[in-house]
Scaffold this motif. Sequence first.
Motif, PDB file in Angstrom:
ATOM      1  N   GLY A   8       0.806  -1.208   0.000  1.00  0.00           N
ATOM      2  CA  GLY A   8       0.000   0.000   0.000  1.00  0.00           C
ATOM      3  C   GLY A   8       0.839   1.257   0.000  1.00  0.00           C
ATOM      4  N   GLY A   9       2.062   1.214  -0.658  1.00  0.00           N
ATOM      5  CA  GLY A   9       2.913   2.378  -0.735  1.00  0.00           C
ATOM      6  C   GLY A   9       3.656   2.671   0.541  1.00  0.00           C
ATOM      7  N   ARG A  10       3.590   1.728   1.559  1.00  0.00           N
ATOM      8  CA  ARG A  10       4.235   1.971   2.841  1.00  0.00           C
ATOM      9  C   ARG A  10       5.165   0.811   3.156  1.00  0.00           C
ATOM     10  N   GLU A  11       6.424   1.153   3.518  1.00  0.00           N
ATOM     11  CA  GLU A  11       7.388   0.120   3.857  1.00  0.00           C
ATOM     12  C   GLU A  11       7.279  -0.207   5.335  1.00  0.00           C
ATOM     13  N   HIS A  12       7.289  -1.500   5.644  1.00  0.00           N
ATOM     14  CA  HIS A  12       7.199  -1.901   7.046  1.00  0.00           C
ATOM     15  C   HIS A  12       8.014  -3.162   7.251  1.00  0.00           C
ATOM     16  N   GLY A  13       8.378  -3.423   8.524  1.00  0.00           N
ATOM     17  CA  GLY A  13       9.137  -4.626   8.860  1.00  0.00           C
ATOM     18  C   GLY A  13       8.247  -5.855   8.823  1.00  0.00           C
ATOM     19  N   ARG A  14       8.794  -6.939   8.267  1.00  0.00           N
ATOM     20  CA  ARG A  14       8.029  -8.178   8.217  1.00  0.00           C
ATOM     21  C   ARG A  14       8.191  -8.920   9.535  1.00  0.00           C
ATOM     22  N   PRO A  15       7.092  -9.362  10.154  1.00  0.00           N
ATOM     23  CA  PRO A  15       7.204 -10.040  11.442  1.00  0.00           C
ATOM     24  C   PRO A  15       7.922 -11.384  11.317  1.00  0.00           C
ATOM     25  N   ASP A  16       8.499 -11.831  12.408  1.00  0.00           N
ATOM     26  CA  ASP A  16       9.190 -13.105  12.439  1.00  0.00           C
ATOM     27  C   ASP A  16       8.206 -14.251  12.289  1.00  0.00           C
ATOM     28  N   LEU A  17       8.761 -15.423  11.981  1.00  0.00           N
ATOM     29  CA  LEU A  17       7.954 -16.611  11.720  1.00  0.00           C
ATOM     30  C   LEU A  17       7.021 -16.950  12.880  1.00  0.00           C
ATOM     31  N   LEU A  18       7.445 -16.688  14.097  1.00  0.00           N
ATOM     32  CA  LEU A  18       6.669 -17.083  15.272  1.00  0.00           C
ATOM     33  C   LEU A  18       5.740 -15.996  15.776  1.00  0.00           C
ATOM     34  N   ASP A  19       5.823 -14.788  15.216  1.00  0.00           N
ATOM     35  CA  ASP A  19       5.023 -13.679  15.727  1.00  0.00           C
ATOM     36  C   ASP A  19       3.546 -13.851  15.411  1.00  0.00           C
ATOM     37  N   ARG A  20       2.733 -13.264  16.264  1.00  0.00           N
ATOM     38  CA  ARG A  20       1.281 -13.363  16.097  1.00  0.00           C
ATOM     39  C   ARG A  20       0.830 -12.758  14.774  1.00  0.00           C
ATOM     40  N   GLU A  21       1.497 -11.652  14.358  1.00  0.00           N
ATOM     41  CA  GLU A  21       1.122 -11.001  13.100  1.00  0.00           C
ATOM     42  C   GLU A  21       1.367 -11.891  11.887  1.00  0.00           C
ATOM     43  N   ARG A  22       2.280 -12.840  12.026  1.00  0.00           N
ATOM     44  CA  ARG A  22       2.667 -13.694  10.897  1.00  0.00           C
ATOM     45  C   ARG A  22       1.679 -14.833  10.664  1.00  0.00           C
ATOM     46  N   ILE A  23       0.801 -15.110  11.616  1.00  0.00           N
ATOM     47  CA  ILE A  23      -0.051 -16.298  11.486  1.00  0.00           C
ATOM     48  C   ILE A  23      -1.524 -15.948  11.273  1.00  0.00           C
ATOM     49  N   ILE A  24      -1.797 -14.720  10.800  1.00  0.00           N
ATOM     50  CA  ILE A  24      -3.165 -14.386  10.409  1.00  0.00           C
ATOM     51  C   ILE A  24      -3.497 -15.138   9.127  1.00  0.00           C
ATOM     52  N   ALA A  25      -4.601 -15.853   9.129  1.00  0.00           N
ATOM     53  CA  ALA A  25      -4.960 -16.707   7.987  1.00  0.00           C
ATOM     54  C   ALA A  25      -5.232 -15.885   6.725  1.00  0.00           C
ATOM     55  N   GLU A  26      -4.752 -16.434   5.628  1.00  0.00           N
ATOM     56  CA  GLU A  26      -5.055 -15.848   4.315  1.00  0.00           C
ATOM     57  C   GLU A  26      -6.326 -16.486   3.759  1.00  0.00           C
ATOM     58  N   ALA A  27      -6.880 -15.864   2.718  1.00  0.00           N
ATOM     59  CA  ALA A  27      -8.072 -16.399   2.076  1.00  0.00           C
ATOM     60  C   ALA A  27      -7.808 -17.828   1.612  1.00  0.00           C
ATOM     61  N   GLY A  28      -8.768 -18.705   1.835  1.00  0.00           N
ATOM     62  CA  GLY A  28      -8.635 -20.094   1.423  1.00  0.00           C
ATOM     63  C   GLY A  28      -8.166 -21.028   2.513  1.00  0.00           C
ATOM     64  N   PHE A  29      -7.754 -20.466   3.662  1.00  0.00           N
ATOM     65  CA  PHE A  29      -7.310 -21.328   4.760  1.00  0.00           C
ATOM     66  C   PHE A  29      -8.510 -22.060   5.352  1.00  0.00           C
ATOM     67  N   ASN A  30      -8.296 -23.316   5.726  1.00  0.00           N
ATOM     68  CA  ASN A  30      -9.372 -24.157   6.252  1.00  0.00           C
ATOM     69  C   ASN A  30      -9.265 -24.246   7.778  1.00  0.00           C
TER      70      ASN A  30
END
Length: 550
Positions: A8-30
């Motif tokens: 969205g035109g904004r640079e941000h840090g990508r969360p680590d593999l274990l972080d809560r932000e990293r495990i939000i389900a994407e579309a299609g997840f069961n």
Amino acid sequence: MTITAVAGGREHGRPDLLDRERIIAEAGFNRWVVPPAALAIHLCIGMAYGFSVFWLPLSRAVGITAPKACAIGFTQALFDTGCDWKVSDLGWIFTLFFVVLGSSAALWGGWLERAGPRKAGVVAAFCWSGGLLIGAIGIATHQLWLLLVGPGIIGGIGLGLGYISPVSTLIKWFPDRRGTATGMAIMGFGGGAMIGAPLANLLMDHFKTTDAVGVWQTFVALALIYFVAMMAGALFYRLPPAGWRPDGLPVALAAKSSMITTRNVHLKNAHKTPQFWLIWAVLCLNVSAGIGVLGMASPMLQEIFGGRLLGLPDLSFTQLDPTQKTAIAAIAAGFTGLLSLFNIGGRFFWAAMSDKIGRKTTYFIFFAFGIVLYASGPWAAHAGSKALFVGIFCVILSMYGGGFATVPAYLADIFGTQFVGAIHGRLLTAWSTAGIIGPVVVNYIREAQIAAGVPRDQVYDRTMYILAGMLVLGFIANSLVRPLADHWFMKDSEVAALQPNRATPASATGSFGIGFGGFDARAAIAWALVGVPLLWGVWQTLSKALILFR
């Protein structure tokens, strides 16, 4: 190293593999993949219930064929390398499991909610498996203190974090089936010993030699197996987007019961409410009664029925010879196994039933029906009806297990879902308390009755009536639970500020392929990976329980 991305035109840090932000389900997840992930962790840590399989081999780790006994106290035994450990000394590991489980769940439940279930599951895997490895070193070097520190304390922390890690997650994924979801996971904790105990026996038989009982090698093997399974479960955890609900659920909730809130109470305020302590008492009293019976199931059956278990109705327990006592001990082991099956099945059955009849009603059934069953136990015993006696206690143990599985959904109904994992963690101190109350009541009353000269087949009568009295108190506590007043609930803006950065708008509904169905091939594989070992454990337990009816 931080990986950056542009969105969205904004640079941000990508969360680590274990972080809560990293495990939000994407579309299609069961969403049906999440319960097997939770089961994978609970089936591993549930081996805590089966640790007694190690007591006898460890009690002759030095003597090998027979215990090398020494007249030393517990403190000296902690560091002595030349004498075998007493079973009573080893039993402290079991005590530590559940004291530390409740304490760690209460202490770090808030951290779990902030860090997310994946990070908590990984920490649980390292603690539980690491504790077993430390225990293996303790056995190899014959240092009892390492067994207490390793499996007992460090492993106990893994138990606490592993136990509560899926609760909040599953309730968020299954707001339409809160009881069913938590029942599926917590069923695994009861079933862990069904898999772990026979597996441990197989491993000890494989590793034992003429000069070793094979326990430390078994600890290492189990640590590796459990680490892989728990890490797989943790890595499969996903969180739903903030505000996600199946279509139409808010209306359904409101129409179903005033006991189910759609708002949230902050963790810092939950324990200030009378509702928290009433539900604490509900769990404590239900578990105290059940765990008291579970801990004495084997001697209770043997002492009450004595020779009748072998078709010798004229012989009491004290009149049996050693060979006959060995035979009825095997029958009693089948009784214990059968109780374990009902404990496990009850966790799913009653939790799922609570989705239909409500949590408060479910606990009313536990207490009202339980009072009748506990009070009827002595009558069934004196009538000599083994089938009726066994049936009574199988139902009792189903409600004992059902109490564990239903309480997380009860908390979510009253306090909301935002902090339910942490609130559940604090409530588990009721389990730690019950783990002391129940066995103490049963054991001390039994000893007092025996010392007073009461016949062995009658020593449990008074105990059953006292446990029924505990359920009366539980019935009263449950009847006093009411919906919370408005001032306890957080504002919507406060809840929104706590959501992960990647959360989607609160209006998200339906979608993600996670409606009421959605059981696809990936979910089927995930369920098979946990279901096959669980079925193997059920078969092992049933094959031993059949001896009870021969």
